[in-house]
Design a protein around this motif. Structure first.
Motif, PDB file in Angstrom:
ATOM      1  N   GLY A 147      36.435  75.894   5.590  1.00  0.00           N
ATOM      2  CA  GLY A 147      37.355  75.010   5.007  1.00  0.00           C
ATOM      3  C   GLY A 147      37.755  75.464   3.703  1.00  0.00           C
ATOM      4  N   MET A 148      37.990  76.679   3.453  1.00  0.00           N
ATOM      5  CA  MET A 148      38.567  77.245   2.240  1.00  0.00           C
ATOM      6  C   MET A 148      39.739  78.153   2.362  1.00  0.00           C
ATOM      7  SD  MET A 148      34.723  78.578   1.115  1.00  0.00           S
ATOM      8  CE  MET A 148      35.286  79.002  -0.859  1.00  0.00           C
ATOM      9  N   PRO A 149      40.991  77.266   2.509  1.00  0.00           N
ATOM     10  CA  PRO A 149      42.095  78.118   2.892  1.00  0.00           C
ATOM     11  C   PRO A 149      42.755  78.831   2.074  1.00  0.00           C
ATOM     12  CG  PRO A 149      42.633  75.720   2.327  1.00  0.00           C
ATOM     13  CD  PRO A 149      41.051  76.021   2.326  1.00  0.00           C
ATOM     14  N   GLY A 150      42.325  79.047   0.792  1.00  0.00           N
ATOM     15  CA  GLY A 150      42.875  80.078  -0.305  1.00  0.00           C
ATOM     16  C   GLY A 150      42.008  81.366  -0.552  1.00  0.00           C
ATOM     17  N   ILE A 151      40.789  81.294  -0.081  1.00  0.00           N
ATOM     18  CA  ILE A 151      39.717  82.369  -0.337  1.00  0.00           C
ATOM     19  C   ILE A 151      40.311  83.793  -0.039  1.00  0.00           C
ATOM     20  CG2 ILE A 151      38.544  82.342   1.906  1.00  0.00           C
ATOM     21  CD1 ILE A 151      35.974  82.808   0.299  1.00  0.00           C
ATOM     22  N   PRO A 152      40.477  84.777  -0.829  1.00  0.00           N
ATOM     23  CA  PRO A 152      40.955  86.014  -0.567  1.00  0.00           C
ATOM     24  C   PRO A 152      39.862  86.954  -0.157  1.00  0.00           C
ATOM     25  CG  PRO A 152      40.831  85.876  -2.995  1.00  0.00           C
ATOM     26  CD  PRO A 152      40.188  84.510  -2.365  1.00  0.00           C
ATOM     27  N   LEU A 153      39.993  87.969   0.743  1.00  0.00           N
ATOM     28  CA  LEU A 153      39.186  88.451   1.581  1.00  0.00           C
ATOM     29  C   LEU A 153      39.587  89.991   1.775  1.00  0.00           C
ATOM     30  CD1 LEU A 153      36.925  86.131   3.728  1.00  0.00           C
ATOM     31  CD2 LEU A 153      36.360  86.824   1.475  1.00  0.00           C
ATOM     32  N   GLN A 154      40.851  89.872   2.296  1.00  0.00           N
ATOM     33  CA  GLN A 154      41.445  91.205   2.695  1.00  0.00           C
ATOM     34  C   GLN A 154      41.241  92.421   1.879  1.00  0.00           C
ATOM     35  OE1 GLN A 154      45.783  91.078   4.208  1.00  0.00           O
ATOM     36  NE2 GLN A 154      45.397  88.825   4.411  1.00  0.00           N
ATOM     37  N   ALA A 155      41.497  92.222   0.429  1.00  0.00           N
ATOM     38  CA  ALA A 155      41.268  93.134  -0.353  1.00  0.00           C
ATOM     39  C   ALA A 155      39.818  93.996  -0.532  1.00  0.00           C
ATOM     40  CB  ALA A 155      41.765  92.754  -2.086  1.00  0.00           C
ATOM     41  N   MET A 156      38.919  93.076  -0.059  1.00  0.00           N
ATOM     42  CA  MET A 156      37.517  93.584  -0.200  1.00  0.00           C
ATOM     43  C   MET A 156      37.226  94.377   0.968  1.00  0.00           C
ATOM     44  SD  MET A 156      35.666  90.047  -1.152  1.00  0.00           S
ATOM     45  CE  MET A 156      34.093  90.592  -1.231  1.00  0.00           C
ATOM     46  N   LEU A 157      38.129  94.448   2.075  1.00  0.00           N
ATOM     47  CA  LEU A 157      37.812  95.104   3.258  1.00  0.00           C
ATOM     48  C   LEU A 157      38.574  96.300   3.636  1.00  0.00           C
ATOM     49  CD1 LEU A 157      37.756  91.482   5.557  1.00  0.00           C
ATOM     50  CD2 LEU A 157      35.760  92.927   4.586  1.00  0.00           C
ATOM     51  N   PRO A 158      37.892  97.309   4.338  1.00  0.00           N
ATOM     52  CA  PRO A 158      38.893  98.517   4.514  1.00  0.00           C
ATOM     53  C   PRO A 158      39.727  98.278   5.443  1.00  0.00           C
ATOM     54  CG  PRO A 158      36.287  98.739   5.053  1.00  0.00           C
ATOM     55  CD  PRO A 158      36.846  97.396   4.945  1.00  0.00           C
ATOM     56  N   PRO A 159      40.879  99.105   5.290  1.00  0.00           N
ATOM     57  CA  PRO A 159      42.319  98.949   6.000  1.00  0.00           C
ATOM     58  C   PRO A 159      41.930  99.281   7.376  1.00  0.00           C
ATOM     59  CG  PRO A 159      42.595 100.178   3.958  1.00  0.00           C
ATOM     60  CD  PRO A 159      41.155 100.056   3.928  1.00  0.00           C
ATOM     61  N   ASP A 160      42.653  98.475   8.550  1.00  0.00           N
ATOM     62  CA  ASP A 160      42.418  98.772   9.607  1.00  0.00           C
ATOM     63  C   ASP A 160      43.267  99.848  10.154  1.00  0.00           C
ATOM     64  OD1 ASP A 160      40.762  96.612  10.137  1.00  0.00           O
ATOM     65  OD2 ASP A 160      42.593  95.270  10.170  1.00  0.00           O
ATOM     66  N   GLY A 161      42.859 100.588  11.121  1.00  0.00           N
ATOM     67  CA  GLY A 161      43.691 101.776  11.814  1.00  0.00           C
ATOM     68  C   GLY A 161      44.857 101.342  12.783  1.00  0.00           C
ATOM     69  N   THR A 162      45.503 102.022  13.124  1.00  0.00           N
ATOM     70  CA  THR A 162      46.656 101.749  14.015  1.00  0.00           C
ATOM     71  C   THR A 162      46.605 102.695  15.307  1.00  0.00           C
ATOM     72  OG1 THR A 162      48.188 103.027  12.786  1.00  0.00           O
ATOM     73  CG2 THR A 162      48.427 100.922  11.941  1.00  0.00           C
ATOM     74  N   ALA A 163      47.182 102.083  16.333  1.00  0.00           N
ATOM     75  CA  ALA A 163      47.039 103.046  17.607  1.00  0.00           C
ATOM     76  C   ALA A 163      48.445 102.372  18.497  1.00  0.00           C
ATOM     77  CB  ALA A 163      45.878 102.836  18.227  1.00  0.00           C
ATOM     78  N   GLY A 164      49.187 103.619  18.637  1.00  0.00           N
ATOM     79  CA  GLY A 164      50.609 103.044  19.223  1.00  0.00           C
ATOM     80  C   GLY A 164      51.459 102.318  18.417  1.00  0.00           C
ATOM     81  N   GLY A 165      51.136 102.292  17.075  1.00  0.00           N
ATOM     82  CA  GLY A 165      52.016 101.435  16.186  1.00  0.00           C
ATOM     83  C   GLY A 165      51.417  99.931  16.071  1.00  0.00           C
ATOM     84  N   PHE A 166      50.281  99.724  16.725  1.00  0.00           N
ATOM     85  CA  PHE A 166      49.855  98.267  16.597  1.00  0.00           C
ATOM     86  C   PHE A 166      48.325  98.406  15.988  1.00  0.00           C
ATOM     87  CE2 PHE A 166      52.466  98.076  20.223  1.00  0.00           C
ATOM     88  CZ  PHE A 166      53.331  97.129  19.986  1.00  0.00           C
ATOM     89  N   ASP A 167      47.988  97.474  14.700  1.00  0.00           N
ATOM     90  CA  ASP A 167      46.770  97.459  14.116  1.00  0.00           C
ATOM     91  C   ASP A 167      45.718  96.492  14.908  1.00  0.00           C
ATOM     92  OD1 ASP A 167      48.099  95.043  13.733  1.00  0.00           O
ATOM     93  OD2 ASP A 167      48.092  95.125  11.519  1.00  0.00           O
ATOM     94  N   ARG A 168      46.290  96.015  16.121  1.00  0.00           N
ATOM     95  CA  ARG A 168      45.260  95.189  16.752  1.00  0.00           C
ATOM     96  C   ARG A 168      44.885  95.707  18.164  1.00  0.00           C
ATOM     97  NH1 ARG A 168      46.967  89.045  16.826  1.00  0.00           N
ATOM     98  NH2 ARG A 168      48.923  89.820  17.517  1.00  0.00           N
ATOM     99  N   ASN A 169      45.247  97.136  18.250  1.00  0.00           N
ATOM    100  CA  ASN A 169      44.786  97.928  19.157  1.00  0.00           C
ATOM    101  C   ASN A 169      43.223  98.088  19.244  1.00  0.00           C
ATOM    102  OD1 ASN A 169      44.643  99.930  21.214  1.00  0.00           O
ATOM    103  ND2 ASN A 169      46.529 100.250  21.442  1.00  0.00           N
TER     104      ASN A 169
END
Length: 342
Positions: A147-169
């Motif tokens: 229940g913490m809608p403002g917590i920033p975590l993305q900057a702490m995590l390594p960038p995701d790769g891409t495959a076929g132009g999608f980062d959720r592949n």
């Protein structure tokens, strides 16, 4: 943390491991009718000795049609053969062209063989592979769990790769000891903010701040004539926008009390890479829910006169997340709202 709350992360790790298990499809032989046409009309230029255009069709025929992941290059080459025959690219115009019956038979049987191989591969691994969460999905999951809608975590995590132009592949979302360590650090960071560390809640208070507070960019822009102080919809008579108050140093502005005024601040420059307007009169220390009220309106400036605006303007209100010790720039920010300036 109750043990049940760890399941989403554990499941995503398991999903990543399962996604690595290869699905091998058995080779599907080239249909006899296709093989007959290919040998009669194509091998003269594309056998092992000729290989015109660098294409060895003889070796490709011997390998058969397969969607085995280890033979992805061969599968793409069979698609090239099918496309060349379908669009009349081969044989070349200098050679005898395929009859309509030969062309239709070759493309129909080869297409069926390729489809069969691809279906066999899909049956082995499914159309969608299990995978780990992306860093955006992981951030949203922890926000919802605690229940913490403002917590920033993305900057702490390594960038995701891409495959076929999608980062959720699933092919792009591999997992390593670095990913695991960073995801655990983000989980610990979330728990540190979610657990109360004081016997009593901090007292609430109200802070009023102006865009012209010290430390932001607006004071410097005001010295360059890019900001004007307004009161009751007109230029503030105590701080005229021109004359002796322009291009004087910051110390003189401080002595005049400009940075403590309650006047409205009119700005003439849009936010861009070089200009960001910060309200720096408040820094949030304790995690919690905060209420923010902002007053904004649009106007036109004509030689010292405040005139009605052309229409409703827009602005972005964002919260800046200070990183490390808070010094320097390039801190990540999160948009809170887009506001109308009537």
């Amino acid at each position: 943390m109750p043990s049940g709350q760890a399941f989403p992360m554990m499941w995503c790790w398991l999903a990543a491991v399962l996604a690595w298990l290869p699905a091998v499809a058995a080779a599907s032989p080239v249909p006899p009718e296709s093989l007959k046409v290919l040998k009669a009309r194509c091998l003269e230029c594309h056998d092992a000795s000729s290989q015109k255009g660098g294409f060895n069709l003889e070796a490709l025929i011997s390998s058969g049609v397969s969607a085995d992941p280890s033979k992805a290059r061969e599968f793409r080459r069979w698609i090239r053969v099918l496309d060349a025959a379908r669009h009349g690219e081969m044989p070349p115009k200098s050679r005898d062209r395929l009859t309509e019956a030969e062309k239709n038979g070759l493309t129909r049987s080869l297409n069926a063989s390729l489809m069969e191989a691809e279906r066999a591969a899909m049956a082995g691994k499914g159309r969608t592979s299990l995978r780990r969460l992306t860093r955006i999905e992981y951030e949203n999951t922890l926000r919802d769990l605690f229940g913490m809608p403002g917590i920033p975590l993305q900057a702490m995590l390594p960038p995701d790769g891409t495959a076929g132009g999608f980062d959720r592949n699933s092919e792009a979302l591999s997992i390593s000891h670095v990913n695991l360590a960073k995801y655990l650090e983000a989980a610990d960071f979330t728990l540190d903010l979610a657990i109360a560390t004081r016997p009593e809640a901090p007292k609430s208070r109200t802070t009023r701040t102006s865009l012209l507070n010290r430390g932001g960019q607006a004071p410097y822009l005001s010295m360059q004539g890019d900001c004007v102080l307004l009161r009751e919809g007109k230029p503030d008579p105590s701080y005229p926008p021109a004359g002796k108050h322009r291009h004087i140093d910051q110390g003189a502005h401080e002595a005049m009390g400009i940075y403590q005024t309650d006047s409205s601040v009119g700005v003439f420059r849009r936010e861009d890479e070089s200009v960001n307007y910060y309200f720096r009169g408040h820094t949030t220390i304790y995690p919690g829910m905060y209420k923010i009220r902002a007053s904004t309106w649009a106007f036109q400036w004509d030689k010292g006169q405040v005139l009605p605006a052309r229409g409703t303007e827009a602005l972005r209100l964002a919260a800046v997340q200070l990183t490390s010790d808070g010094r320097g720039g390039q801190h990540p920010n999160r948009t809170l709202a887009y506001l109308d300036a009537p």
